[in-house]
Enzyme design. Structure first.
Site, PDB file in Angstrom:
ATOM      1  N   ASP A 192       0.792  -1.181   0.103  1.00 53.97           N
ATOM      2  CA  ASP A 192      -0.057   0.290  -0.077  1.00 53.97           C
ATOM      3  C   ASP A 192       0.987   1.195   0.048  1.00 53.97           C
ATOM      4  OD1 ASP A 192      -2.580   1.175   0.042  1.00 53.97           O
ATOM      5  OD2 ASP A 192      -3.390   0.104   1.685  1.00 53.97           O
TER       6      ASP A 192
ATOM      7  N   TRP B 250      -2.836   3.499  -5.795  1.00 52.11           N
ATOM      8  CA  TRP B 250      -3.860   4.162  -6.405  1.00 52.11           C
ATOM      9  C   TRP B 250      -3.831   4.981  -7.496  1.00 52.11           C
ATOM     10  CZ3 TRP B 250      -2.358   6.382  -1.438  1.00 52.11           C
ATOM     11  CH2 TRP B 250      -2.686   5.452  -0.330  1.00 52.11           C
ATOM     12  N   GLY B 251      -2.791   4.514  -8.392  1.00 57.61           N
ATOM     13  CA  GLY B 251      -2.524   5.418  -9.644  1.00 57.61           C
ATOM     14  C   GLY B 251      -1.341   6.518  -9.406  1.00 57.61           C
TER      15      GLY B 251
ATOM     16  N   ASP C 217      -9.805   3.391  -4.006  1.00 55.97           N
ATOM     17  CA  ASP C 217     -10.425   2.404  -3.678  1.00 55.97           C
ATOM     18  C   ASP C 217     -11.884   2.110  -4.300  1.00 55.97           C
ATOM     19  OD1 ASP C 217      -8.511   1.790  -1.881  1.00 55.97           O
ATOM     20  OD2 ASP C 217      -9.386   1.840   0.142  1.00 55.97           O
TER      21      ASP C 217
HETATM   22  C1  GLA Z   1      -5.772   1.167   0.812  1.00 56.94           C
HETATM   23  C2  GLA Z   1      -6.079   0.011  -0.190  1.00 56.94           C
HETATM   24  C3  GLA Z   1      -7.399  -0.772   0.167  1.00 56.94           C
HETATM   25  C4  GLA Z   1      -6.691  -1.688   1.507  1.00 56.94           C
HETATM   26  C5  GLA Z   1      -6.675  -0.337   2.561  1.00 56.94           C
HETATM   27  C6  GLA Z   1      -6.349  -1.112   3.937  1.00 56.94           C
HETATM   28  O1  GLA Z   1      -7.024   2.007   1.014  1.00 56.94           O
HETATM   29  O2  GLA Z   1      -6.303   0.765  -1.304  1.00 56.94           O
HETATM   30  O3  GLA Z   1      -7.315  -1.702  -0.731  1.00 56.94           O
HETATM   31  O4  GLA Z   1      -5.866  -2.450   1.405  1.00 56.94           O
HETATM   32  O5  GLA Z   1      -5.700   0.523   2.351  1.00 56.94           O
HETATM   33  O6  GLA Z   1      -6.002  -0.004   5.047  1.00 56.94           O
END
Ligand code: GLA
Length: 521
Positions: free
Chosen positions: A163, A197-198, A218
């Site tokens: 992450d 996330w990009g 997400d």
């Molecule tokens: C981020 C990720 C999710 C998940 C959460 C856990 O938001 O994008 O997919 O793993 O963290 O906290």
């Protein structure tokens, strides 16, 4: 720990041996998968976050989900990777070492991995590139990359999602390559899932770093599936089709199919879109309480065949007709083409798909298979007319021939064998692992990578649609201790001739001090 246990542990550390992970030490490799042969089709599996968030992630949930995954037929359909997401799995002790949270995971993180492997599944874990994970409940890898990836390898993780929370002052372009180097140094084959996330546009540079990267925020908050949010991820991800291919995938996030908040039509459409985009098929719903309809959707092998196609092409929107979108450009391994008509609008759409849309000459005589009704029509010429309800899809496979072969789906009865033997006993023990192909072609024999340790020999023999890996250990001459090897094998899909994802499993041998110990189990 007793003195004897300490000696055995020390010996075992010295004897830990990884073999067969030999595809490449080539530091100039363009793709991460050139080094390890992993994830040559999009990874399939399950992660808890979308449904559960952090609570109640624990060993019980993971084990119950493993059972549900097997029972529902998802394992047979190809879902393989499973494990905790941000589930408060470990902390860092004063010496900097990661220690498992035994209150939540009483078997330890290695113990849970062994359980997963023994069910014929692969083990997934989660961490973060920054100082802490998103909730701050777990330490991140920053400054501990090499020790942490070594710990993950010792826990026998096969997949790691990393992450991007709490990363002030870091950039994905430098943090993630460091983690790749740490994984390679740890020596265990591992699928690397980047989760920025990009941020940092990983589709431009991360194919040499990992096997998949998130392209979006997400898809939902825990337990809160939303069709609108899913459509946002779809929109962002569909533009990046040129960056995806075998071993390097755009990841629009785990699926929300089967979560409350989506209708049956939306469940089916989301799954179809993820299949067409060659997206990782990581289920995010509660597998223990799925409806029959959700099971049917998630295990539709013909749709999965589109996703797991060896060519690994991500479809794109080639044309719009009113609100309806025609997704194509997805040639499949047998020369057929996948086409999806998706209607995100509010009224039914009537669409004509031309042979040209599908990648054929306009005069072609074609067979059309609807992958949800599983009906084939043809041979036929001219446009194919479909009516699609709001939010629904028509998922078609179009071919010049009437046969629609399925690409390989590799399913193993176990990814771990354990032998117990005694020192000086001259014992020879054998145990087998069976690997099936649930696709429609008979596969060539899996080719073992060289470099097995002298105590282990492996032979592969065909038995119908399966192949048996016979593992034979010879204890003669071995001292007491724990011995470990990773057996790795490669194969090619016979119609396209393209390489399949590498297969590997763990072999553990415990040699005890006393003669006449138990035979292998
Ligand atoms: C981020 C990720 C999710 C998940 C959460 C856990 O938001 O994008 O997919 O793993 O963290 O906290």
């Amino acid at each position: 720990m007793t003195k004897l246990a300490r000696i055995v542990t020390a010996v075992s550390m010295g004897l830990l041996l990884l073999v067969g992970f030999g595809r490449g030490e080539d530091p100039t490799a363009k793709l991460r998968s050139d080094r390890d042969g992993l994830a040559l089709t999009p990874p399939m599996g399950w992660y808890p976050w979308n449904e559960f968030g952090q609570e109640p992630q624990n060993e019980k949930l993971i084990k119950e989900t493993v059972e549900a995954l097997v029972r529902s037929g998802m394992k047979e359909a190809g879902y393989t990777y499973i494990g905790p997401d941000e589930g408060i799995c470990f902390s860092r002790d004063a010496s900097g070492k990661l220690t498992p949270n035994l209150a939540r995971y009483p078997s330890g993180l290695r113990g849970l991995g062994d359980y997963v492997h023994q069910q014929g599944l692969k083990y997934a874990l989660y961490t973060d590139a920054g100082t802490h994970t998103c909730s701050k409940a777990m330490p991140g890898t920053k400054g501990h990359e090499f020790e942490d990836m070594k710990a993950f390898a010792e826990w026998r993780a096969d997949y790691v999602k990393v992450d991007w929370c709490n990363t002030t002052g870091q950039t994905p372009q430098t943090a993630y390559p460091k983690l790749r180097d740490a994984q390679l140094a740890a020596g265990r084959p591992i699928v690397f899932s980047l989760c920025s996330w990009g941020q940092g546009q990983p589709w431009k540079w991360a194919a040499s770093v990992g096997h998949l990267w998130r392209t979006t925020e997400d898809i939902c908050g825990p337990g809160k599936a939303s069709w609108t949010a899913a459509m946002k991820n779809l929109e962002a991800n569909q533009k990046l089709s040129a960056s995806a291919g075998p071993g390097h995938w755009n990841d629009p996030d785990m699926m929300i199919t089967g979560m409350s908040g989506l209708s049956e039509v939306q469940n089916r459409s989301l799954f179809s879109l993820w299949c067409m985009m060659a997206s990782p098929l990581i289920a995010g719903n509660d597998l223990r309480s799925m409806t029959e309809s959700t099971i049917k959707i998630l295990t539709n092998r013909e749709a999965i065949g589109i996703n797991q196609d060896p060519l690994g092409i991500q479809a794109r929107i080639v044309r719009k007709d009113g609100a309806a979108e025609i997704w194509a450009g997805k040639r499949l391994f047998d020369g057929s083409q996948a086409v999806l008509v998706f209607n995100p609008g509010e009224a039914p759409a009537q669409v004509q798909v031309t042979p040209g849309d599908a990648g054929f000459e306009e005069s072609a005589s074609l067979y059309v298979r609807d992958l949800w009704t599983q009906q084939t029509s043809g041979p036929r010429a001219g446009s194919i007319r479909v009516t699609v309800a709001p939010n629904d899809v028509a998922l078609l496979r179009i071919s010049k021939t009437s046969s629609f072969p399925l690409p390989p789906i590799t399913v193993a009865d176990s990814y771990r064998v354990v032998f117990h033997a005694s020192v000086n006993s001259a014992q020879k023990l054998t145990q087998a692992i069976t690997v099936k192909n649930n696709g429609s072609s008979e596969l060539p024999l899996w080719a073992l990578s060289p470099g097995l340790p002298s105590w282990l020999s492996v032979t592969v023999t065909p038995s119908g649609r399966a192949q048996t890996f016979s593992n034979k250990v010879s204890v003669a001459g071995l001292g007491r201790g724990h011995y470990h090897a990773v057996v790795k094998a490669d194969n090619r899909e016979p119609i396209s001739g393209l390489p399949m994802s590498a297969l590997y499993y763990d072999v553990d041998l415990d040699v005890s001090g006393a003669a006449g110990g138990p035979a292998g189990n």
